[in-house]
Design a protein around this motif. Sequence first.
Motif: not given
Length: 284
Positions: A108-128
């Motif tokens: 945790v002390g070696s980086v300033d940015t990280a993955v904050l959230d992950i999500k799933l969608t069922a349609k490839s045309k939908m943009m988050l």
Amino acid sequence: MSLMEHGGVRPITAVAWTSNTSTCPKDFNLISITEDGAAANFTRSFGMKSGYYLCYSKDLAGGMVVSDIQLISDKDSIPHGYCYIAEHLEPKASVSKKKRVCVRVVPVGSVDTAVLDIKLTAKSKMMLQHHTYVGDMHGYVLWCRKGYFSSPVPQAKPRSVSLDLRGLSLDQPSAPLPLRPSNPPPPLPHNKLSQRRCSLNTKDNLDKPADSSIQGITALDGVPFSLHPKFDVQANGTTLQLNNIRIKSLQDIENEYNYTFAVEESAAKRTRPSVPTGGTPAAQ
């Protein structure tokens, strides 16, 4: 919305597969529904009823965070520094290996940015919004959001007070508690203890000075005094011969060590030869 606006969000520390809520580990969040309202149940084939879910954790107790997440196929080699996510499944369940999720876990002390959230969608045309496309598998699309995260502030642990506060008084100081050794010696039998105590008391009485002070103790205390057998007249039964010892008077000593300093006086009376001041040397 910039990345700095997510500074108060805790990062993801682990990602895993799970069969259901009963197999989902503690402190993990199970993604059961996609962002567009579909069931997020991954199945290996069309005829299978049971599947598995994606779950993640934000518990920073391990001191590690997920800095990146990727989706690779079975033909691709896993990138350096990445690892496949863990699987918490039922005994007969398994995960498809055609496309696999891998993450990069760093301290945790070696980086300033990280993955904050992950999500799933069922349609490839939908943009988050504010999310990055990771890849698609089994009809679902995986998205992640990266940004700055907030590290937990360490809190000082409270100390346990062993003193009895009710016994403390501000009017008069309390007497100091006696010191107790942490590892006392094993107890001795009663007879040995009494003999040892008696010997210690006797030794203390013998070694105690007359004036009851430490100044009266010397290095010769306790050492017995005795004459050498050569000079012990009573033991040998003989008389020492002292005839060769002559006692000198004061006049004898003065006559023996009398010194008139005649040599020094004659040397001091000698006159040095005069040196002429002119250029002609004096006649010998």
